[in-house]
Design a protein around this motif. Structure first.
Motif, PDB file in Angstrom:
ATOM      1  N   SER A 123       0.832  -1.197   0.000  1.00 44.96           N
ATOM      2  CA  SER A 123       0.000   0.000   0.000  1.00 44.96           C
ATOM      3  C   SER A 123       0.865   1.244   0.000  1.00 44.96           C
ATOM      4  O   SER A 123       1.866   1.314   0.704  1.00 44.96           O
ATOM      5  N   ASP A 124       0.479   2.216  -0.809  1.00 42.39           N
ATOM      6  CA  ASP A 124       1.171   3.495  -0.700  1.00 42.39           C
ATOM      7  C   ASP A 124       0.367   4.449   0.177  1.00 42.39           C
ATOM      8  O   ASP A 124       0.759   5.574   0.413  1.00 42.39           O
ATOM      9  N   ARG A 125      -0.772   3.982   0.708  1.00 44.79           N
ATOM     10  CA  ARG A 125      -1.555   4.838   1.604  1.00 44.79           C
ATOM     11  C   ARG A 125      -1.057   4.773   3.048  1.00 44.79           C
ATOM     12  O   ARG A 125      -1.462   5.571   3.878  1.00 44.79           O
ATOM     13  N   THR A 182      -5.101  -0.853   0.794  1.00 50.80           N
ATOM     14  CA  THR A 182      -4.585  -1.391  -0.462  1.00 50.80           C
ATOM     15  C   THR A 182      -5.304  -0.794  -1.671  1.00 50.80           C
ATOM     16  O   THR A 182      -4.962  -1.101  -2.813  1.00 50.80           O
ATOM     17  N   GLY A 183      -6.319   0.035  -1.392  1.00 45.45           N
ATOM     18  CA  GLY A 183      -6.999   0.697  -2.504  1.00 45.45           C
ATOM     19  C   GLY A 183      -8.136  -0.102  -3.102  1.00 45.45           C
ATOM     20  O   GLY A 183      -8.686   0.280  -4.134  1.00 45.45           O
ATOM     21  N   GLU A 184      -8.502  -1.237  -2.476  1.00 48.35           N
ATOM     22  CA  GLU A 184      -9.616  -2.024  -3.012  1.00 48.35           C
ATOM     23  C   GLU A 184     -10.940  -1.300  -2.852  1.00 48.35           C
ATOM     24  O   GLU A 184     -11.806  -1.370  -3.715  1.00 48.35           O
ATOM     25  N   ASP A 191     -12.937   2.408  -1.272  1.00 44.99           N
ATOM     26  CA  ASP A 191     -12.758   3.772  -0.803  1.00 44.99           C
ATOM     27  C   ASP A 191     -13.770   4.027   0.303  1.00 44.99           C
ATOM     28  O   ASP A 191     -14.902   3.556   0.230  1.00 44.99           O
TER      29      ASP A 191
END
Lengths: 217, 292
Positions: free
Chosen positions: A98-100, A170-172, A174
């Protein structure tokens, strides 16, 4: 692999930023090491985290896991480190990418089935988070999200379980940030259940209370 | 508030927050933070929009009242921040516990120092205390006999220290309620009416103290007291007479002037009339020999 997460610890009524570093390295025997002056509630967190991870369908790494809570000289005594530690282990063992992770601070206590429990001091944590550069938002257990959302300048994401937090990072999925409902809350909650008209007689005392309220703090 | 059991002291105190001005969002967040750190926010109530009312039991310890612990946590006075702290049965409280209230009462904050860390908690509250006039509770009641002996009464009243009483601005008597008031159909003055009076007095104060750090009559400095609480000749004589007769302290003298100022503000009167001063002197009940 090394993973870093941002979280908070309470000091009095103020929240101070704490960095959770998790390093997962291959080893002969699985081992957990937790450093950074953890008090009892934090020491026990590794057990909760382990089962919550397994019960949410993740794998417990069979390696050497070193967890460091920095700054090292600040005693940490809260269960709110569960979620950052769990996410750190998952990221460190390569189960999530993850880049979050760097953009969102994370707080929350885990139940053994992977759901989130309310956290103490969410409001102070959000206030500190809002002052920090580089943070876009903060993941907060949904029962505590209401109080944290009052703070402006930070996106408060309510998460109800470990899996939901992982899918978000992981962006799956929002998550909509919790809206700040300060004005609504004020209108809703600023009512008293009782009134001075319930008190019969005692007009002298009421007069004195009135004077006290008028001149007082 | 001094009065026999069942006269409504607790009931009155509980309703005090309803006549104080509404919390502004800043104050509300300050108070909510304290509740949030101790995990006392109820589900479905993410914000405290009303002023808190705390009534700790008299067996409370020092740490419970002002805060403490090896990692200091807030106590009852911080939970009452921006609200009302009500101490029922004041003489039953541990004397030492009451003494620790002195500093927070003056400063509005409390600092707790431990070997590891020192923490400051906000504690800006209004103190209301209630007590009976004697151990049995019926001294001075026209309908019941008091069975207490003078030494008993003396011991009871001596449990509250002079310095603490001196810091309380207004002392009043809350007598038992006659039947005709209880059964009468007329409801008492409502919170809305009382609040209107409070707000008008507060508006006058905010214009008076515009530009200075003082916000209310109660926190006027000595110099401001002299500047804003001028008395006419009649008033000065009255105050002089009451001071010598009641043996009032210098602090009580200033407090009377400030209280009189507030009473005058409520009636939108520029000058402090003897009538206002008289009422203020009457609010210093415990300074009289009769009661101590």
């Amino acid at each position: 692999m090394l993973a870093k997460l941002q979280t908070f610890s309470l000091l009095g009524i103020d929240a101070v930023p704490v960095e959770v570093e998790v390093d997962v390295s291959p080893a002969g025997l699985p081992k957990n090491v937790l450093v950074g002056l953890p008090e009892a509630a934090v020491k026990e967190s590794t057990h909760r985290v382990e089962r919550a991870m397994v019960n949410s369908g993740f794998v417990r790494p069979q390696s050497r896991v070193v967890i460091n809570l920095a700054p090292a000289d600040l005693p940490k005594d809260a269960a709110s480190f569960d979620l950052p530690i769990a996410l750190g282990i998952l990221a460190g063992s390569g189960q999530i990418e993850s880049d979050r992770l760097g953009q969102y601070a994370v707080v929350g206590e885990l139940a053994l089935d992977g759901t989130m429990r309310p956290t103490k001091g969410a409001l102070s944590m959000a206030m500190t988070a809002a002052k920090q550069d580089g943070l876009r938002g903060m993941l907060v257990p949904s029962p505590s999200a209401g109080e944290a959302a009052v703070v402006e300048g930070i996106d408060v994401m309510a998460v109800s379980s470990l899996t939901q937090a992982v899918s978000f990072l992981t962006g799956e999925i929002d998550i909509e940030p919790c809206p700040s409902r300060l004005d609504d809350l004020f209108r809703e909650l600023a009512v008293y259940d009782f009134d001075f008209s319930d008190v019969r007689g005692q007009e002298m005392a009421k007069r004195a209370l009135c004077v006290a309220a008028a001149g007082g703090p | 508030m001094i009065g026999p059991p069942g006269s409504g002291k607790t009931m009155l105190a509980k309703r005090m927050p309803t006549i104080l001005p509404d919390l502004n969002p800043g104050e509300s967040i300050e108070t909510t933070r304290i509740y949030s750190t101790v995990g006392r926010l109820k589900p479905g109530q993410p914000l405290l929009a009303t002023r808190p009312f705390r009534a700790p039991h008299h067996t409370i310890s020092n740490a419970g009242l002002v805060g403490g612990g090896s990692v200091p946590g807030p106590g009852e006075i911080s939970l009452a921040h921006n609200g009302v702290l009500f101490l029922d049965e004041l003489p039953e409280f541990n004397r030492q516990t009451l003494e620790v209230l002195r500093q927070p009462l003056e400063d509005g904050t409390v600092t707790i120092s431990r070997a590891l860390s020192s923490t400051t908690f906000p504690a800006n509250f209004m103190l209301i205390a209630a007590l009976n006039p004697c151990p049995c509770g019926y001294r001075g009641d026209p309908r019941r006999n008091c069975h207490c002996t003078p030494p008993q009464i003396e011991r009871y009243m001596s449990k509250i220290s002079g310095p603490l009483i001196d810091r309380i601005d207004i002392h009043i008597e809350v007598p038992s309620v006659p039947f005709r008031d209880l059964s009468g159909g007329k409801p008492g003055t409502s919170s809305a009416e009382m609040r209107e009076q409070v707000m008008s007095a507060r508006r006058i104060q905010s214009t008076r103290f515009a530009g200075s750090r003082t916000r209310h009559n109660a926190d006027m400095t000595h110099r401001q007291t002299r500047q804003f609480c001028r008395l006419d000749d009649e008033g000065r004589n009255l105050l002089k007479a009451s001071m010598t007769e009641l043996g009032l302290s210098a602090r009580a003298h200033d407090k009377i002037l400030r209280t009189a100022r507030t009473i005058a503000d409520q009636e939108a009167s520029d000058a402090i009339e003897p009538m206002h001063l008289n009422e203020a002197v009457n609010y210093r009940m415990l300074d009289r020999d009769l009661w101590t």
